[in-house]
Design an enzyme around this catalytic site. Structure first.
Site, mmCIF file in Angstrom:
data_model
loop_
_atom_site.group_PDB
_atom_site.id
_atom_site.type_symbol
_atom_site.label_atom_id
_atom_site.label_comp_id
_atom_site.label_asym_id
_atom_site.label_seq_id
_atom_site.Cartn_x
_atom_site.Cartn_y
_atom_site.Cartn_z
ATOM 1 N N LYS A 230 27.387 -20.736 67.261
ATOM 2 C CA LYS A 230 27.790 -20.150 65.962
ATOM 3 C C LYS A 230 27.010 -18.869 65.675
ATOM 4 O O LYS A 230 27.580 -17.839 65.308
ATOM 5 C CB LYS A 230 27.567 -21.200 64.863
ATOM 6 C CG LYS A 230 27.829 -20.738 63.432
ATOM 7 C CD LYS A 230 26.604 -20.146 62.735
ATOM 8 C CE LYS A 230 25.413 -21.042 62.667
ATOM 9 N NZ LYS A 230 25.520 -22.123 61.717
ATOM 10 N N HIS B 27 7.555 -2.475 52.377
ATOM 11 C CA HIS B 27 8.541 -1.458 52.013
ATOM 12 C C HIS B 27 8.944 -0.637 53.235
ATOM 13 O O HIS B 27 8.093 -0.284 54.042
ATOM 14 C CB HIS B 27 7.933 -0.539 50.947
ATOM 15 C CG HIS B 27 8.910 0.446 50.383
ATOM 16 N ND1 HIS B 27 9.956 0.066 49.567
ATOM 17 C CD2 HIS B 27 9.009 1.800 50.527
ATOM 18 C CE1 HIS B 27 10.637 1.143 49.220
ATOM 19 N NE2 HIS B 27 10.089 2.203 49.797
ATOM 20 N N TYR C 139 30.172 -24.940 54.774
ATOM 21 C CA TYR C 139 29.514 -23.827 55.450
ATOM 22 C C TYR C 139 30.083 -23.649 56.859
ATOM 23 O O TYR C 139 30.188 -22.516 57.358
ATOM 24 C CB TYR C 139 27.996 -23.998 55.454
ATOM 25 C CG TYR C 139 27.455 -25.059 56.388
ATOM 26 C CD1 TYR C 139 27.127 -24.762 57.699
ATOM 27 C CD2 TYR C 139 27.258 -26.369 55.940
ATOM 28 C CE1 TYR C 139 26.626 -25.736 58.555
ATOM 29 C CE2 TYR C 139 26.758 -27.346 56.789
ATOM 30 C CZ TYR C 139 26.445 -27.024 58.101
ATOM 31 O OH TYR C 139 25.960 -27.982 58.937
ATOM 32 N N CYS D 252 23.986 -29.058 67.822
ATOM 33 C CA CYS D 252 23.362 -27.749 67.585
ATOM 34 C C CYS D 252 23.461 -26.849 68.802
ATOM 35 O O CYS D 252 23.904 -25.708 68.720
ATOM 36 C CB CYS D 252 21.899 -27.936 67.187
ATOM 37 S SG CYS D 252 20.999 -26.376 67.008
ATOM 38 N N CYS E 124 24.834 -24.721 65.820
ATOM 39 C CA CYS E 124 23.963 -23.593 65.472
ATOM 40 C C CYS E 124 23.928 -22.473 66.505
ATOM 41 O O CYS E 124 24.070 -21.294 66.162
ATOM 42 C CB CYS E 124 22.527 -24.078 65.260
ATOM 43 S SG CYS E 124 22.363 -25.669 64.459
ATOM 44 N N GLU F 203 11.319 -7.559 49.879
ATOM 45 C CA GLU F 203 10.356 -7.122 48.869
ATOM 46 C C GLU F 203 10.921 -7.212 47.455
ATOM 47 O O GLU F 203 10.165 -7.305 46.480
ATOM 48 C CB GLU F 203 9.884 -5.701 49.143
ATOM 49 C CG GLU F 203 10.909 -4.618 48.849
ATOM 50 C CD GLU F 203 10.344 -3.215 48.963
ATOM 51 O OE1 GLU F 203 9.265 -2.952 48.389
ATOM 52 O OE2 GLU F 203 10.994 -2.377 49.628
ATOM 53 N N GLU G 170 31.526 -20.058 57.897
ATOM 54 C CA GLU G 170 30.873 -19.375 59.016
ATOM 55 C C GLU G 170 31.880 -19.058 60.120
ATOM 56 O O GLU G 170 31.905 -17.938 60.656
ATOM 57 C CB GLU G 170 29.740 -20.240 59.572
ATOM 58 C CG GLU G 170 28.526 -20.297 58.650
ATOM 59 C CD GLU G 170 27.447 -21.239 59.161
ATOM 60 O OE1 GLU G 170 26.285 -21.062 58.765
ATOM 61 O OE2 GLU G 170 27.762 -22.158 59.952
#
Length: 512
Positions: free
Chosen positions: A84, A487, A218, A76, A81, A492, A222
């Site tokens: 990346k 908002h 993935y 990671c 992670c 939302e 990615e």
């Protein structure tokens, strides 16, 4: 040869004496020895030390086939992670610069990206994290040993330095958290000799240039996404489907957006060989699965993203009878992370059926440390773990895919609420939002418990992380409708979703 034999006999005497002493006295060097200094192993060791346990961590990084190596912290931190996400951010900034003109920013001349500048900054940050981990271990009085660890018995670990020096450690409990490494295809000439993996891409000093990414995981998407985003000619070769294991409707939206974004896709094809031309370019030959016809093209780099293999082969597990899944090579574990051998535990990517996610390993490691120290009985809950794919259009999800929900509950047993929406940020620069989509998979009867939530759009990880809390509380569709949205946000739209797939009505959100 005689000297070698004397050394071997001496080693056997030392080992036997050490183990015999331990069995007679009942004392161990440590309460816990952890093999593996990734995110999970470090979290487990630090948590155990916090409860007064005597802890040692063994960690050693075998250089990749290309010779790439890195410091403490595991995949990671070093080759996953963290780098990346930073390179993904670099790509997003490129898109933001294009949008900026429509927002009134006066940008003169062409904007270009410099790989070396980005790579140096990313690598420097990673090195700071390596140092930080070492400092944390020291502060918590965890013994760090830069050694390859392997098992001697259920209470004994052998550490081996790069120079070949051996050290024996005994412990009440042993934890294996060695994670996994990228696979290379073994049946394709030139694959290893000329190819890269995710173990290498983040540590390149020079731009990879025109790149072929083989695979559709993935990791593949990615990497292809940020390479495209910083202006590199990038092609993804897919054998079967993209994002296997994820919701396939959402996977289609991700790849559709990438294609519109500039990433090229070669579908239903497999590479046959990689050859280096006199010019230095790599010529890749591949065949079409359906027709058998062969095609060729040249690239500067070939990135293999065809899966990962658990780091279990060099641990001596077979000698102790630690049960493995023969197909995957992963360790078969109980709900409490126990292996088939007493006092030996494992968790993270090497555990059969465990999500290959850093936060999952960290949480599982901490809980295991608490149980071993006698401070808790809580088990890791592996259900409804949220995750995000950091492709150019991010995809976040938690819970069941539509396919899995249908398999478990039947098509008539689920209700799917969905919406296509347009992020406000996309309006002024007139960006295409046709792949910005969300869906909520619910039980059809009763309180309509939410089974899965899926979202493609900006900041998908931030959106999904918030809603994932509801899954731990038994969230229902009515809970979602009772929630007042913020908002104007993309998130939302999840609180307003009301069109079902079953209805066949247009799910496009109109108005603000």
């Amino acid at each position: 040869m005689a000297t070698l034999c004397r050394v071997r006999h001496r080693w056997k005497r030392i080992k036997c004496a050490h183990v015999l002493t331990r069995s007679l006295t009942g004392k161990f060097d440590y309460d816990l020895v952890v093999i593996g200094g990734g995110s999970g192993g470090l979290a487990c060791s630090k948590e155990a030390a916090q409860f007064g346990q005597r802890v040692a961590v063994l960690d050693y990084v075998e250089p990749s086939a290309k010779g790439t190596k890195w410091g403490l912290g595991g995949t990671c931190v070093n080759v996953g992670c963290i780098p990346k996400k930073l390179m993904h951010q670099a790509a997003l900034l490129g898109t933001a610069v294009k949008d900026a003109k429509k927002y009134g920013w006066q940008i003169s001349g062409p904007v270009c990206h410099d790989w070396a500048t980005m790579a140096e900054a990313v690598q420097n940050h990673v090195r700071s994290l390596n140092w930080g981990h070492r400092v944390q271990l020291q502060d918590k009085k965890v013994k760090y040993l830069n050694m390859k660890g392997s098992l001697v018995d259920e209470h004994t670990v052998k550490g081996l330095t790069k120079a070949g020096k051996e050290t024996i450690l005994t412990a009440k409990n042993i934890v294996i958290a060695t994670g996994g490494r990228p696979k290379y295809p073994t049946n394709i000439p030139g694959a290893i000799e000329y190819g890269l993996t995710s173990d290498d891409i983040f540590w390149l000093k020079k731009s990879p240039g025109k790149t072929l990414v083989v695979g559709a995981s993935y990791v593949a998407l990615e990497c292809a996404g940020f390479l495209t985003g910083i202006g590199l000619d990038t092609t993804v070769m897919i054998r079967s489907i993209a994002l296997r294991g994820f919701d396939q409707q959402m996977a289609g939206l991700v790849t559709d957006y990438m294609e519109a974004y500039g990433t090229k896709f070669v579908r239903k094809c497999v590479p046959k060989r990689v050859e280096k031309l006199s010019s230095g370019a790599l010529q890749v030959t591949w065949s079409d699965i359906n027709t058998g016809s062969e095609h060729k093209d040249t690239f500067d780099s070939v990135l293999w993203a065809v899966g990962r293999a658990p780091e279990t082969k060099a641990l001596g597990l077979d000698k102790l009878g630690v049960k493995l899944n023969k197909e995957t090579g992963k360790i078969v574990l109980g709900a409490d992370e126990s292996t088939s051998v007493p006092n030996i535990f494992a968790f993270g990517d090497i555990g059969e059926g465990r999500p290959e996610l850093t936060p999952t390993a960290i949480k599982a490691g901490k809980l295991l440390a608490q149980r071993l120290a006698g401070h808790s009985t809580q088990l890791m809950n592996y259900d409804n773990v949220a995750t995000t794919v950091f492709t150019p259009l991010e995809y976040g999800c938690v819970g069941l895919s539509e396919e899995e929900a249908e398999r478990r509950h039947g098509k008539d047993g689920i209700e799917i609420y969905h919406a296509f929406y347009k992020p406000l940020e996309f309006t002024v620069p007139e960006r295409d939002a046709s792949q910005c989509y969300l869906k909520v998979v619910c039980e059809r009867g009763g309180d309509q418990k939410i089974l899965g939530l899926h979202f493609t759009g900006p900041n998908a990880g931030e959106v999904t992380q918030g809603f994932s809390l509801g899954f731990q509380c038994g969230a229902t569709y009515s809970h979602l409708l009772q929630t007042v949205g913020i908002h104007p946000t993309c998130a939302e739209e999840l609180t307003k979703v009301n069109i079902t797939k079953r209805s066949g009505l247009d799910a496009t959100v109109t108005g603000c």
